[in-house]
Motif scaffolding. Structure first.
Motif, PDB file in Angstrom:
ATOM      1  N   LEU A 107       4.334  31.091  46.330  1.00  0.00           N
ATOM      2  CA  LEU A 107       4.511  32.540  46.171  1.00  0.00           C
ATOM      3  C   LEU A 107       5.348  32.829  44.930  1.00  0.00           C
ATOM      4  O   LEU A 107       5.026  33.727  44.147  1.00  0.00           O
ATOM      5  N   LYS A 108       6.420  32.066  44.758  1.00  0.00           N
ATOM      6  CA  LYS A 108       7.301  32.259  43.604  1.00  0.00           C
ATOM      7  C   LYS A 108       6.572  31.935  42.301  1.00  0.00           C
ATOM      8  O   LYS A 108       6.626  32.713  41.351  1.00  0.00           O
ATOM      9  N   GLN A 109       5.888  30.785  42.262  1.00  0.00           N
ATOM     10  CA  GLN A 109       5.187  30.369  41.042  1.00  0.00           C
ATOM     11  C   GLN A 109       4.125  31.370  40.618  1.00  0.00           C
ATOM     12  O   GLN A 109       3.952  31.652  39.429  1.00  0.00           O
ATOM     13  N   GLU A 110       3.394  31.894  41.592  1.00  0.00           N
ATOM     14  CA  GLU A 110       2.287  32.815  41.291  1.00  0.00           C
ATOM     15  C   GLU A 110       2.750  34.270  41.181  1.00  0.00           C
ATOM     16  O   GLU A 110       1.944  35.145  40.883  1.00  0.00           O
ATOM     17  N   ASN A 111       4.030  34.505  41.480  1.00  0.00           N
ATOM     18  CA  ASN A 111       4.599  35.853  41.435  1.00  0.00           C
ATOM     19  C   ASN A 111       3.809  36.823  42.325  1.00  0.00           C
ATOM     20  O   ASN A 111       3.416  37.904  41.911  1.00  0.00           O
ATOM     21  N   ILE A 112       3.557  36.380  43.558  1.00  0.00           N
ATOM     22  CA  ILE A 112       2.859  37.199  44.541  1.00  0.00           C
ATOM     23  C   ILE A 112       3.706  37.271  45.807  1.00  0.00           C
ATOM     24  O   ILE A 112       4.588  36.448  46.023  1.00  0.00           O
TER      25      ILE A 112
END
Length: 155
Positions: free
Chosen positions: A27-32
């Protein structure tokens, strides 16, 4: 305007047996803020930041507690033990599979549905995203509140 006109076909997903810590990192890596949980291309759940944050809620203890003189010495030791238990609990939670916290009832839409239908589902059920599935229930996209707003801006 149809869902297929505004949906994102590049859906970030996870598997039911993925560790919660890995999903949080994704979630953090994809900014979602959330994503579908898929098994062989079929949506089996959905998980959001909120689902993960609920794991960190600490139950409230009611009432005011004042230590006795003997407990003044005991309290720092007790708090240290509680902190160690809390750290161990968080480590255990992170290794659990995401299927333990995902929402299993997932609302979906078809690419052929109107964005009005998608908007109605999103607002009625107070959700932020809808997986888009084809007639075989295979995941083909995702539509979010932002996608709908952007779509309306193109009208």
């Amino acid at each position: 305007m149809k869902v297929k006109d505004v949906m994102n076909p590049n859906v970030v997903t996870c598997a039911p047996d993925d560790a919660i810590r890995d999903v949080a990192q994704l979630l953090k890596q994809e900014n979602i803020s959330g994503l579908p949980v898929a098994d062989e291309g079929k949506v089996v759940g959905i998980v959001s930041e909120g689902d993960i944050l609920k794991l960190l809620q600490v139950p409230e203890h009611g009432g005011l507690w004042l230590p006795s003189p003997f407990e003044v010495i005991e309290v720092p030791i007790r708090e240290l033990i509680n902190w160690e238990d809390t750290k161990r609990m968080l480590d255990d939670i992170g290794s659990k599979p995401v299927e333990e916290i995902m929402k299993k009832h997932v609302y979906t839409v078809s690419p052929e549905d109107s964005i009005q239908e998608a908007s109605t589902i999103i607002t009625k059920h107070k959700i932020n995203r809808l997986p888009v599935v084809d007639e075989d229930e295979q995941l083909v996209g995702i539509i979010t509140r932002g996608d709908i707003i952007r779509g309306l801006g193109k009208l």
